[in-house]
Design a protein around this motif. Structure first.
Motif, PDB file in Angstrom:
ATOM      1  N   ARG A  26     -93.821 -78.878 -46.716  1.00  0.00           N
ATOM      2  CA  ARG A  26     -92.619 -78.069 -46.972  1.00  0.00           C
ATOM      3  C   ARG A  26     -92.931 -76.590 -46.811  1.00  0.00           C
ATOM      4  O   ARG A  26     -92.203 -75.853 -46.144  1.00  0.00           O
ATOM      5  N   ARG A  27     -94.028 -76.157 -47.399  1.00  0.00           N
ATOM      6  CA  ARG A  27     -94.433 -74.750 -47.322  1.00  0.00           C
ATOM      7  C   ARG A  27     -94.651 -74.330 -45.875  1.00  0.00           C
ATOM      8  O   ARG A  27     -94.225 -73.259 -45.447  1.00  0.00           O
ATOM      9  N   LYS A  28     -95.306 -75.184 -45.083  1.00  0.00           N
ATOM     10  CA  LYS A  28     -95.578 -74.876 -43.681  1.00  0.00           C
ATOM     11  C   LYS A  28     -94.280 -74.681 -42.892  1.00  0.00           C
ATOM     12  O   LYS A  28     -94.127 -73.712 -42.157  1.00  0.00           O
ATOM     13  N   TRP A  29     -93.339 -75.620 -43.063  1.00  0.00           N
ATOM     14  CA  TRP A  29     -92.072 -75.530 -42.333  1.00  0.00           C
ATOM     15  C   TRP A  29     -91.252 -74.325 -42.783  1.00  0.00           C
ATOM     16  O   TRP A  29     -90.635 -73.637 -41.955  1.00  0.00           O
ATOM     17  N   SER A  59     -90.274 -65.764 -30.865  1.00  0.00           N
ATOM     18  CA  SER A  59     -89.641 -66.953 -31.461  1.00  0.00           C
ATOM     19  C   SER A  59     -90.052 -68.229 -30.744  1.00  0.00           C
ATOM     20  O   SER A  59     -90.294 -69.249 -31.387  1.00  0.00           O
ATOM     21  N   LYS A  60     -90.147 -68.167 -29.446  1.00  0.00           N
ATOM     22  CA  LYS A  60     -90.481 -69.365 -28.679  1.00  0.00           C
ATOM     23  C   LYS A  60     -91.854 -69.923 -29.087  1.00  0.00           C
ATOM     24  O   LYS A  60     -92.035 -71.138 -29.164  1.00  0.00           O
ATOM     25  N   ALA A  61     -92.803 -69.043 -29.371  1.00  0.00           N
ATOM     26  CA  ALA A  61     -94.138 -69.479 -29.789  1.00  0.00           C
ATOM     27  C   ALA A  61     -94.078 -70.214 -31.137  1.00  0.00           C
ATOM     28  O   ALA A  61     -94.778 -71.217 -31.339  1.00  0.00           O
ATOM     29  N   VAL A  62     -93.229 -69.737 -32.042  1.00  0.00           N
ATOM     30  CA  VAL A  62     -93.071 -70.414 -33.336  1.00  0.00           C
ATOM     31  C   VAL A  62     -92.458 -71.793 -33.116  1.00  0.00           C
ATOM     32  O   VAL A  62     -92.922 -72.791 -33.688  1.00  0.00           O
ATOM     33  N   TRP A  63     -91.436 -71.856 -32.273  1.00  0.00           N
ATOM     34  CA  TRP A  63     -90.811 -73.143 -31.987  1.00  0.00           C
ATOM     35  C   TRP A  63     -91.782 -74.115 -31.316  1.00  0.00           C
ATOM     36  O   TRP A  63     -91.746 -75.314 -31.579  1.00  0.00           O
ATOM     37  N   ALA A  65     -95.022 -74.243 -31.843  1.00  0.00           N
ATOM     38  CA  ALA A  65     -95.891 -74.736 -32.919  1.00  0.00           C
ATOM     39  C   ALA A  65     -95.156 -75.782 -33.754  1.00  0.00           C
ATOM     40  O   ALA A  65     -95.732 -76.821 -34.132  1.00  0.00           O
ATOM     41  N   MET A  66     -93.884 -75.535 -34.014  1.00  0.00           N
ATOM     42  CA  MET A  66     -93.080 -76.500 -34.775  1.00  0.00           C
ATOM     43  C   MET A  66     -92.949 -77.818 -34.002  1.00  0.00           C
ATOM     44  O   MET A  66     -93.065 -78.893 -34.586  1.00  0.00           O
ATOM     45  N   ARG A  67     -92.762 -77.722 -32.697  1.00  0.00           N
ATOM     46  CA  ARG A  67     -92.617 -78.932 -31.881  1.00  0.00           C
ATOM     47  C   ARG A  67     -93.911 -79.739 -31.865  1.00  0.00           C
ATOM     48  O   ARG A  67     -93.891 -80.978 -31.938  1.00  0.00           O
ATOM     49  N   ALA A  68     -95.039 -79.046 -31.762  1.00  0.00           N
ATOM     50  CA  ALA A  68     -96.328 -79.734 -31.775  1.00  0.00           C
ATOM     51  C   ALA A  68     -96.530 -80.484 -33.088  1.00  0.00           C
ATOM     52  O   ALA A  68     -96.980 -81.637 -33.104  1.00  0.00           O
TER      53      ALA A  68
END
Length: 159
Positions: A26-29, A59-63, A65-68
């Protein structure tokens, strides 16, 4: 042009806020979402070109990382995310709405979230409910509508 659907990232973030069953995840997301909202705060007063460039570069880099993380979370052996957990619901929401949630990255005119619009719609809905209330005297009913529509009128400079 064609109408495309964009989703609200505040809704997606709220699902992670509600997912208290896996605190570390939760904290990570939530940190990823905080980073995205911080970027949008910085982009708010930029031109469309500047906003697009900032979204593409940060923003794209964060997304990504989220996708991975989203793609690898089902391969866990430890801290397996259970199917009925709140975190799983949040992850499924994110997975099912990925395209709509990330659409703003390629169009600088799109907001990352639509909270302001929803608040205005809530006021209009409340105004309609008050106006329909038959026991209200007509002068009171008119005043309720006037008060509730005033904030939305100011936003579009017609007050």
């Amino acid at each position: 042009g064609a109408i495309v659907r964009a989703a609200c990232n505040s809704h997606a973030r709220r699902k992670f806020e509600d997912a208290t069953d896996y605190p570390a995840d939760r904290r990570k997301w939530l940190l990823w979402y905080q980073a995205l909202f911080d970027i949008e705060t910085r982009a708010k007063h930029l031109s469309d070109e500047g906003r697009l460039q900032l979204r593409q570069s940060e923003s794209k880099a964060v997304w990504e990382a989220m996708r991975a993380e989203l793609d690898s979370i089902d391969d866990r052996i430890v801290q397996v995310v259970l199917p009925k957990s709140e975190l799983r619901k949040a992850l499924n929401y994110l997975r099912n709405h990925w395209t709509e949630l990330t659409r703003y990255l390629d169009d600088p005119r799109l907001p990352m979230e639509n909270n302001e619009c929803e608040q205005l719609m809530k006021q209009v809905g409340l105004g309609r409910n008050y106006a329909d209330f038959r026991a209200m005297r007509s002068s009171c009913r008119g005043r309720a509508i006037q008060v509730l529509h005033r904030p939305s009128s100011r936003r579009v400079n017609c007050a």
